[in-house]
Design a protein around this motif. Structure first.
Motif, PDB file in Angstrom:
ATOM      1  N   PRO A 174      60.033 -11.302 -19.665  1.00 10.71           N
ATOM      2  CA  PRO A 174      59.624 -12.606 -20.202  1.00 10.71           C
ATOM      3  C   PRO A 174      59.167 -13.594 -19.136  1.00 10.71           C
ATOM      4  CG  PRO A 174      61.567 -11.827 -21.358  1.00 10.71           C
ATOM      5  CD  PRO A 174      61.312 -10.848 -20.243  1.00 10.71           C
ATOM      6  N   GLU A 175      59.925 -13.687 -18.026  1.00 11.68           N
ATOM      7  CA  GLU A 175      59.538 -14.643 -16.989  1.00 11.68           C
ATOM      8  C   GLU A 175      58.229 -14.231 -16.307  1.00 11.68           C
ATOM      9  OE1 GLU A 175      63.053 -12.158 -15.304  1.00 11.68           O
ATOM     10  OE2 GLU A 175      62.404 -13.048 -17.225  1.00 11.68           O
ATOM     11  N   GLU A 176      57.993 -12.922 -16.192  1.00 11.28           N
ATOM     12  CA  GLU A 176      56.736 -12.442 -15.608  1.00 11.28           C
ATOM     13  C   GLU A 176      55.567 -12.791 -16.522  1.00 11.28           C
ATOM     14  OE1 GLU A 176      57.848  -8.443 -13.084  1.00 11.28           O
ATOM     15  OE2 GLU A 176      57.896  -8.294 -15.280  1.00 11.28           O
ATOM     16  N   PHE A 180      52.391 -15.185 -15.816  1.00  9.41           N
ATOM     17  CA  PHE A 180      51.029 -14.667 -16.030  1.00  9.41           C
ATOM     18  C   PHE A 180      50.201 -15.666 -16.848  1.00  9.41           C
ATOM     19  CE2 PHE A 180      48.235 -12.261 -18.970  1.00  9.41           C
ATOM     20  CZ  PHE A 180      47.381 -11.672 -18.054  1.00  9.41           C
ATOM     21  N   ILE A 181      50.784 -16.205 -17.932  1.00  8.53           N
ATOM     22  CA  ILE A 181      50.075 -17.164 -18.786  1.00  8.53           C
ATOM     23  C   ILE A 181      49.834 -18.476 -18.036  1.00  8.53           C
ATOM     24  CG2 ILE A 181      50.210 -18.534 -20.912  1.00  8.53           C
ATOM     25  CD1 ILE A 181      49.693 -15.548 -21.340  1.00  8.53           C
ATOM     26  N   ALA A 182      50.851 -18.940 -17.313  1.00 13.85           N
ATOM     27  CA  ALA A 182      50.708 -20.198 -16.567  1.00 13.85           C
ATOM     28  C   ALA A 182      49.622 -20.089 -15.502  1.00 13.85           C
ATOM     29  CB  ALA A 182      52.047 -20.572 -15.923  1.00 13.85           C
ATOM     30  N   ALA A 183      49.554 -18.947 -14.825  1.00 15.67           N
ATOM     31  CA  ALA A 183      48.529 -18.751 -13.793  1.00 15.67           C
ATOM     32  C   ALA A 183      47.134 -18.730 -14.406  1.00 15.67           C
ATOM     33  CB  ALA A 183      48.808 -17.450 -13.037  1.00 15.67           C
ATOM     34  N   LEU A 184      46.995 -18.086 -15.559  1.00 14.53           N
ATOM     35  CA  LEU A 184      45.695 -18.063 -16.234  1.00 14.53           C
ATOM     36  C   LEU A 184      45.228 -19.475 -16.577  1.00 14.53           C
ATOM     37  CD1 LEU A 184      45.489 -15.145 -18.857  1.00 14.53           C
ATOM     38  CD2 LEU A 184      43.970 -15.576 -16.920  1.00 14.53           C
ATOM     39  N   ARG A 185      46.126 -20.254 -17.147  1.00 11.17           N
ATOM     40  CA  ARG A 185      45.761 -21.614 -17.552  1.00 11.17           C
ATOM     41  C   ARG A 185      45.445 -22.480 -16.333  1.00 11.17           C
ATOM     42  NH1 ARG A 185      49.442 -24.803 -20.374  1.00 11.17           N
ATOM     43  NH2 ARG A 185      47.671 -25.822 -21.398  1.00 11.17           N
ATOM     44  N   ASN A 186      46.124 -22.230 -15.250  1.00  8.93           N
ATOM     45  CA  ASN A 186      45.886 -23.026 -14.037  1.00  8.93           C
ATOM     46  C   ASN A 186      44.565 -22.657 -13.373  1.00  8.93           C
ATOM     47  OD1 ASN A 186      46.930 -24.890 -11.881  1.00  8.93           O
ATOM     48  ND2 ASN A 186      46.747 -23.014 -10.652  1.00  8.93           N
ATOM     49  N   THR A 195      42.016 -22.211 -28.163  1.00  3.88           N
ATOM     50  CA  THR A 195      43.409 -21.851 -28.427  1.00  3.88           C
ATOM     51  C   THR A 195      43.738 -20.573 -27.667  1.00  3.88           C
ATOM     52  OG1 THR A 195      43.323 -22.828 -30.639  1.00  3.88           O
ATOM     53  CG2 THR A 195      45.092 -21.252 -30.208  1.00  3.88           C
ATOM     54  N   LEU A 196      44.818 -20.607 -26.897  1.00  2.00           N
ATOM     55  CA  LEU A 196      45.230 -19.432 -26.137  1.00  2.00           C
ATOM     56  C   LEU A 196      46.316 -18.690 -26.921  1.00  2.00           C
ATOM     57  CD1 LEU A 196      45.270 -17.668 -23.588  1.00  2.00           C
ATOM     58  CD2 LEU A 196      46.923 -19.282 -22.594  1.00  2.00           C
ATOM     59  N   ILE A 215      54.982 -19.205 -25.082  1.00  2.00           N
ATOM     60  CA  ILE A 215      54.863 -20.519 -25.725  1.00  2.00           C
ATOM     61  C   ILE A 215      55.265 -21.608 -24.731  1.00  2.00           C
ATOM     62  CG2 ILE A 215      55.844 -22.025 -27.513  1.00  2.00           C
ATOM     63  CD1 ILE A 215      56.059 -19.520 -29.293  1.00  2.00           C
ATOM     64  N   GLY A 216      56.334 -21.345 -24.012  1.00  2.00           N
ATOM     65  CA  GLY A 216      56.763 -22.307 -22.991  1.00  2.00           C
ATOM     66  C   GLY A 216      55.723 -22.513 -21.905  1.00  2.00           C
ATOM     67  N   ALA A 217      54.882 -21.500 -21.669  1.00  2.00           N
ATOM     68  CA  ALA A 217      53.845 -21.590 -20.635  1.00  2.00           C
ATOM     69  C   ALA A 217      52.528 -22.135 -21.175  1.00  2.00           C
ATOM     70  CB  ALA A 217      53.619 -20.215 -20.016  1.00  2.00           C
ATOM     71  N   GLY A 218      52.465 -22.416 -22.492  1.00  2.00           N
ATOM     72  CA  GLY A 218      51.262 -23.043 -23.033  1.00  2.00           C
ATOM     73  C   GLY A 218      50.511 -22.256 -24.087  1.00  2.00           C
ATOM     74  N   ALA A 219      50.958 -21.037 -24.431  1.00  2.00           N
ATOM     75  CA  ALA A 219      50.295 -20.272 -25.491  1.00  2.00           C
ATOM     76  C   ALA A 219      50.548 -20.952 -26.834  1.00  2.00           C
ATOM     77  CB  ALA A 219      50.804 -18.841 -25.525  1.00  2.00           C
TER      78      ALA A 219
END
Length: 470
Positions: A174-176, A180-186, A195-196, A215-219
């Motif tokens: 989950p943390e990985e 991954f999602i946070a890096a994509l958005r950044n 919408t991601l 979801i916590g990372a922005g999805a």
């Protein structure tokens, strides 16, 4: 508070454990729609005639959710999917493509540059047909990061309003996945304009946890299933969001107060599956409260009612059915949908018989299994079938299938008395489905088994006639 959109992909799952009939898929889509999910994802079109008819039938049954149909990275396939989907109230075209080097080579024999071009062209073709276009980057967690950003940018530029990345392998924690999602958005500011979404395999039993971490990372869109085989559990995600949604400042639209009951019904339907061992594997049709037609109803209303029953009538049969309806409706207060079904069976597509019953013997009784021995004539050749069934009619239908060498989906079977007394006449209606289409037969006799055999052969002859004409 932001809304997390939930997509149910139960009908898109592919597994031998999930074997549903044509009618069961329609019933399943209705159940999912009652949950108020945002999107119902359907399986891709493989058999054009059958799958297109299924999509059209589901489109007429789903009232609230968007319907998504996958499109491979082939621009010409967009028009094929749209032709089947365009009658949906909220249509979505979903361009699905692998983005890891291994999957691109294995599935499509494409190098990254060719896949990039194909995806951009396909998304553009879909966007020309509907504003709701999604690009799904499959196997995204194993793709080259630079190429993933490039293909997502191309899809957004071509018109995708939703971009989804899938962990097809299910090998990340989950943390990985959140990183991954946070890096994509950044690294990809263009994602802020769409919408991601995310999808996760459940190979490590961590799919739901990964989805919540995303979801916590922005999805803001999650692919889940009411009856999950290898993906996020819709029930789990809804319960987590109901309990912890405020922590992420998000909510979902799914009806949490009814989700346990409806998902239980969905799982019951999915897990029962069709065995193929009996024509009665799918039960009988529930007509619900479709109302009563009267002599004052228009031709269009009558034909629409027939279409809701599942029939696809040509112009000649429409005329025959409406004329017979007017004759029947003029003699009574109203015509029920069951009676309309009988009218269609009696009037539509009357054809010269290919199969006729020569003789049959059926043994049944207390403490023994029913057995049927059926002899049919097919263009001068005698066919024979012997079968054991759960009751005399089941055995008779199985013996017919054995004689002709084919199994048909029995969509519905009706029996009713049309006269009174000890010599009462019984009427049976049999509806068979072949290549997605319905064919109905009608039989009348004082012997209800004989009437059932007549009705089955009547429907079978319509199938055989149309196949010969094709």
């Amino acid at each position: 508070m932001e809304t997390v959109r939930l997509c149910d992909r139960t009908l898109q799952q592919e597994d031998k454990a999930l074997t549903l009939s044509f009618r069961e898929k329609i019933e399943l889509s209705k159940m999912i729609d009652r949950l108020d999910v945002d999107v119902i994802e359907l399986a891709p079109i493989r058999q054009k005639k059958i799958d297109s008819l299924l999509i059209k039938s589901i489109a007429s049954a789903v009232a609230n959710a968007s319907l998504a149909v996958p499109v491979p990275p082939v621009p010409d396939e967009a028009a094929v999917a749209w032709a089947a989907l365009k009658t949906a109230k909220h249509p979505r075209l979903q361009v699905l493509a692998p983005v890891s080097g291994v999957q691109m080579e294995y599935l499509y024999h494409m190098k990254p540059a060719a896949m990039l071009k194909a995806v951009a062209a396909t998304v553009e073709a879909c966007a020309a047909l509907t504003p709701d276009v999604e690009f799904v980057a499959d196997d995204a967690t194993r793709s080259d990061p630079a190429f993933l950003k490039e293909i997502l940018t191309a899809a957004i530029g071509a018109g995708a309003k939703t971009v989804t990345v899938r962990d097809a392998a299910g090998a990340v924690l989950p943390e990985e996945f959140a990183d991954f999602i946070a890096a994509l958005r950044n690294d990809l500011p263009a994602l802020n304009s769409v919408t991601l979404g995310v999808g996760c395999s459940d190979a490590l039993s961590l799919a739901s946890a990964c989805a919540v971490a995303a979801i916590g990372a922005g999805a803001r869109e999650i692919k889940a299933a009411s009856c999950p085989l290898d993906c996020v559990s819709l029930g789990d995600v809804v319960r987590i969001l109901a309990a912890k949604g405020e922590h992420f400042n998000v909510r979902c639209s799914v009806r949490t107060e009814e989700i346990r009951r409806i998902i239980s019904q969905i799982n019951g339907l999915c897990r029962s599956g069709g065995s193929g061992n009996t024509p009665f594997e799918n039960g009988v049709h529930d007509y619900g409260s479709d109302g009563v037609l009267t002599v004052h109803d228009s031709r269009e209303s009558v034909i629409r009612a027939a279409e809701r029953l599942g029939y696809d009538l040509n112009a000649e049969d429409e005329e025959k059915v409406f004329t017979a309806f007017l004759n029947a409706a003029g003699k009574k207060d109203g015509i029920t949908v069951q009676e309309l079904d009988a009218i269609v069976a009696a009037e539509a597509m009357q054809v010269p018989p290919v199969y006729t019953a020569v003789s049959y013997v059926i043994n049944t009784g207390s403490g023994i299994s029913s057995m049927a021995h059926m002899k049919l004539n097919c263009k001068g050749h005698e066919l024979e079938g012997i079968s054991v069934g759960d009751g005399s009619i089941d055995a008779a239908f199985l013996a017919i299938e054995q004689a002709v060498g084919r199994h048909f989906e029995l969509d519905d079977f009706q029996i009713r008395a049309i006269s009174e007394g000890r010599e009462a006449m019984g009427e049976t209606i049999v509806r068979l489905r072949s290549d997605g289409r319905l064919y109905s037969g009608r039989g009348i006799s004082t012997d209800i088994v004989g009437a059932s055999v007549m009705a089955y052969l009547n429907a079978l002859n319509k199938i055989a006639y149309e196949e010969e004409e094709a």
